[in-house]
Design a protein around this motif. Structure first.
Motif, PDB file in Angstrom:
ATOM      1  N   UNK A  51     119.353  41.048 -19.509  1.00  0.00           N
ATOM      2  CA  UNK A  51     118.275  41.508 -18.551  1.00  0.00           C
ATOM      3  C   UNK A  51     118.860  40.854 -17.055  1.00  0.00           C
ATOM      4  N   UNK A  52     118.795  41.873 -16.150  1.00  0.00           N
ATOM      5  CA  UNK A  52     119.171  41.415 -14.779  1.00  0.00           C
ATOM      6  C   UNK A  52     118.091  40.972 -13.965  1.00  0.00           C
ATOM      7  N   UNK A  53     116.913  41.168 -14.208  1.00  0.00           N
ATOM      8  CA  UNK A  53     115.784  40.684 -13.547  1.00  0.00           C
ATOM      9  C   UNK A  53     114.669  40.053 -14.337  1.00  0.00           C
ATOM     10  N   UNK A  54     115.426  38.705 -14.854  1.00  0.00           N
ATOM     11  CA  UNK A  54     114.507  37.892 -15.555  1.00  0.00           C
ATOM     12  C   UNK A  54     114.507  36.671 -14.721  1.00  0.00           C
ATOM     13  N   UNK A  55     113.064  36.117 -14.874  1.00  0.00           N
ATOM     14  CA  UNK A  55     112.577  34.989 -13.856  1.00  0.00           C
ATOM     15  C   UNK A  55     111.998  33.781 -14.662  1.00  0.00           C
ATOM     16  N   UNK A  56     112.394  32.408 -14.217  1.00  0.00           N
ATOM     17  CA  UNK A  56     111.941  31.372 -14.661  1.00  0.00           C
ATOM     18  C   UNK A  56     110.443  30.989 -13.979  1.00  0.00           C
ATOM     19  N   UNK A  57     109.543  30.563 -14.808  1.00  0.00           N
ATOM     20  CA  UNK A  57     108.105  30.195 -14.439  1.00  0.00           C
ATOM     21  C   UNK A  57     107.966  28.968 -13.680  1.00  0.00           C
ATOM     22  N   UNK A  58     108.970  28.222 -13.564  1.00  0.00           N
ATOM     23  CA  UNK A  58     108.840  26.981 -12.965  1.00  0.00           C
ATOM     24  C   UNK A  58     110.297  26.791 -11.965  1.00  0.00           C
ATOM     25  N   UNK A  59     110.233  26.183 -10.756  1.00  0.00           N
ATOM     26  CA  UNK A  59     111.594  25.995 -10.133  1.00  0.00           C
ATOM     27  C   UNK A  59     112.175  24.570 -10.141  1.00  0.00           C
ATOM     28  N   UNK A  60     111.735  23.783 -11.183  1.00  0.00           N
ATOM     29  CA  UNK A  60     112.229  22.540 -11.590  1.00  0.00           C
ATOM     30  C   UNK A  60     112.407  22.507 -13.110  1.00  0.00           C
ATOM     31  N   UNK A  61     113.271  21.783 -13.575  1.00  0.00           N
ATOM     32  CA  UNK A  61     113.534  21.599 -14.883  1.00  0.00           C
ATOM     33  C   UNK A  61     112.179  21.595 -15.771  1.00  0.00           C
ATOM     34  N   UNK A  62     111.273  20.487 -15.698  1.00  0.00           N
ATOM     35  CA  UNK A  62     110.342  20.331 -16.476  1.00  0.00           C
ATOM     36  C   UNK A  62     109.393  21.445 -16.590  1.00  0.00           C
ATOM     37  N   UNK A  63     108.731  21.716 -15.513  1.00  0.00           N
ATOM     38  CA  UNK A  63     107.881  22.851 -15.433  1.00  0.00           C
ATOM     39  C   UNK A  63     108.187  24.046 -16.202  1.00  0.00           C
ATOM     40  N   UNK A  64     109.531  24.703 -15.772  1.00  0.00           N
ATOM     41  CA  UNK A  64     110.136  25.642 -16.231  1.00  0.00           C
ATOM     42  C   UNK A  64     110.386  25.665 -17.803  1.00  0.00           C
TER      43      UNK A  64
END
Length: 533
Positions: A51-64
């Protein structure tokens, strides 16, 4: 390149869920890095869908990670940043699996912070059974290692540190003193917390460093698992800082292998106040220097290369045992690393190097043969991982809990499977006084939310102007249109979509929509006519 898989005598029964920490998608050769070759991860992509356009939901470790483990967005599960406890009332992957006889175990890092206050209030025993598992984010802690112990800190009861001492690495903190530090000419400790020593080899034999140790524990788990179906979360702590790697990986790459930073002088002019605050951070000031990038990035690349080599060892073991033919494999990262792009270090904001993560899904069943070795440009999210695991194992997906969508329709090439209209990532700068205090923002007003669709990336801030990037004409996000009068209509449209997304969050996690409908029917059938004349 497409790779075929031999048929399995048994149905799919296991899931290997691999996550790296702070790994940028573009630091893998299958995602386009021209100098860092990762043949084992590339081979994984050849057996599945990249998947070339996959995104995390948090931009730090814990939240993501909490979003990935719950299948829920940060605003819903509430663990907004690192070290924020995951509420005992949240339901995680392991709690969806165990009632169906599936063992859900962890090797490596989770960053799960236990909700001890909630457990105490409810009288839950957190030392054993379901109470212990709840404090571990639903994972059986087969070999948990969150690492990141500060120098001079006496470490006891940490399995990796105890394991190192047994092999002759004797100190109060062998994690720091050996695995994450080098040595000077007189034997002095060159701490990995100081990036000036990043080009020095770690003072440890390579097989004893964290990544091989983690791989060893994963192989141990698979050997011991027997016939019980399992989901193993193999979570490598690297290439997360401290940026230190043992020989021979410490000098596999050099300054000539460092790609130019994605940044411009223009983007420093009249910058958004939150962005400017993060640029004052120590890591950002350091990574803005070419000397730092030339020293650190080759080591970052070495850490990625070591992960790839260790995954090759693990995949070879799985092939020898026939485990690969009955195991769904997912590979991803919790977020990326700026490494000097946009004059920033670390993570926390929403540029592509941070929020766009690698995501590879390998389904060994024949249903996935049509897409094997392909790349998908569908917009997808890490909250989609839990629904994918449940569907793959034939377990009902409780709609009231999960906010993601299964990736299997895309992996199986179903007609009409196209991904999402937009993706979302969230964070808070409440934990960053250097950002918050200069703009006078109270803690509760520091939430920031990114919404990215096929063309636009919009970032909403409370009480401050938004950020807006046109990814079609400005793919490197160098021009912020958040205050440009010509794009007011685009900002209004994106804000409306964000508000609609917020209104759609799951409000009833403990009761399914179908159960609510059934209740209404029973009420009518029972003749309960409230307010009738």
């Amino acid at each position: 390149m497409k790779e075929t898989l031999p048929p399995s005598p048994r149905a799919l029964r296991n899931v290997l869920f691999i996550m790296c920490d702070q790994l940028r998608a573009d630091y893998l050769s299958c995602y386009g890095h021209p100098r860092l070759h990762t043949p084992n991860i590339d081979a994984l992509a050849a057996r599945g869908v990249r998947f070339d356009r996959a995104y995390a939901q948090g931009s730090v470790c814990g939240a993501s990670r909490m979003s990935t483990y719950t299948g829920r967005y940060v605003s819903t599960h509430g663990a907004m940043w690192n070290f924020v406890p995951l509420s005992v009332g949240q339901k995680t992957l392991g709690e969806h699996l165990r009632p169906h006889g599936v063992r859900c175990a962890l090797v490596g890092k989770t960053h799960v912070e236990p909700d001890l206050e909630g457990a105490t209030r409810l009288g839950i025993d957190v030392t054993q059974g379901e109470g212990l598992l709840a404090m571990e984010g639903g994972f059986e802690p087969y070999a948990r290692d969150d690492g990141i112990w500060p120098p001079g800190f006496k470490v006891s009861g940490n399995a990796y540190c105890d394991w190192l001492r047994e092999r002759g690495y004797v100190s109060d903190n062998p994690w720091h003193d050996f695995a994450n530090s080098g040595r000077g000419p007189n034997g002095e400790i060159l701490s990995g917390w100081q990036m000036r020593w990043a080009d020095k080899p770690a003072a440890i034999e390579e097989p004893h460093s964290e990544t091989p140790y983690t791989t060893d524990r994963a192989i141990d788990f698979m050997k011991e698992a027997g016939d019980t179906p399992w989901v193993l979360h193999l979570s490598y702590i690297k290439p997360h800082w401290p940026y230190v790697v043992p020989a021979p990986y410490h000098d596999m790459y050099g300054p000539d292998d460092v790609l130019p930073a994605i940044r411009s002088e223009e983007e420093r002019q009249d910058a958004h106040p939150v962005l400017e605050g993060f640029r004052r951070d120590t890591a950002s000031e350091s990574f803005s220097r070419d000397e730092v990038r030339r020293t650190v990035i080759p080591t970052y690349m070495g850490l990625v290369k070591q992960v790839d080599d260790q995954l090759g060892r693990l995949f070879a073991f799985m092939r020898e045992q026939g485990i690969d033919r009955e195991t769904l494999v997912l590979f991803t990262s919790d977020h990326g690393d700026y490494l000097g792009d946009h004059w920033l270090g670390e993570k926390e904001l929403f540029h592509e190097p941070i929020v766009r993560v690698p995501l590879i899904v390998v389904d060994p069943r024949a249903e996935a043969d049509a897409t094997r070795g392909s790349a998908s440009d569908a917009l997808v999210e890490c909250v989609d991982i839990v629904p994918t695991v449940l569907e793959a194992l034939g377990i009902e997906r409780p709609a009231q809990w999960l906010e993601g969508e299964s990736l299997l329709p895309l992996v199986h090439g179903h007609e009409g499977a196209v991904g999402k209209d937009f993706v979302v990532c969230e964070n808070s700068y409440a934990f960053r006084d250097a950002v918050r205090l200069p703009i006078g923002q109270p803690v509760e007003r520091c939430h920031m939310t990114m919404l990215r669709d096929a063309r636009w990336k919009f970032v909403h801030f409370e009480d401050l102007p938004p950020m807006l990037f046109d990814l079609e004409s400005d793919p490197h996000e160098l021009v912020d249109l958040g205050r440009d009068p010509a794009h007011a209509a685009v900002r209004e449209q994106m804000l409306g979509r964000l508000f609609a997304w917020l209104r759609a969050r799951h409000r009833f996690p403990t009761i399914a929509p179908a159960a609510i409908e059934a209740w209404n029917r029973r009420e009518r059938e029972a003749g309960i006519l409230i307010g009738a004349w």
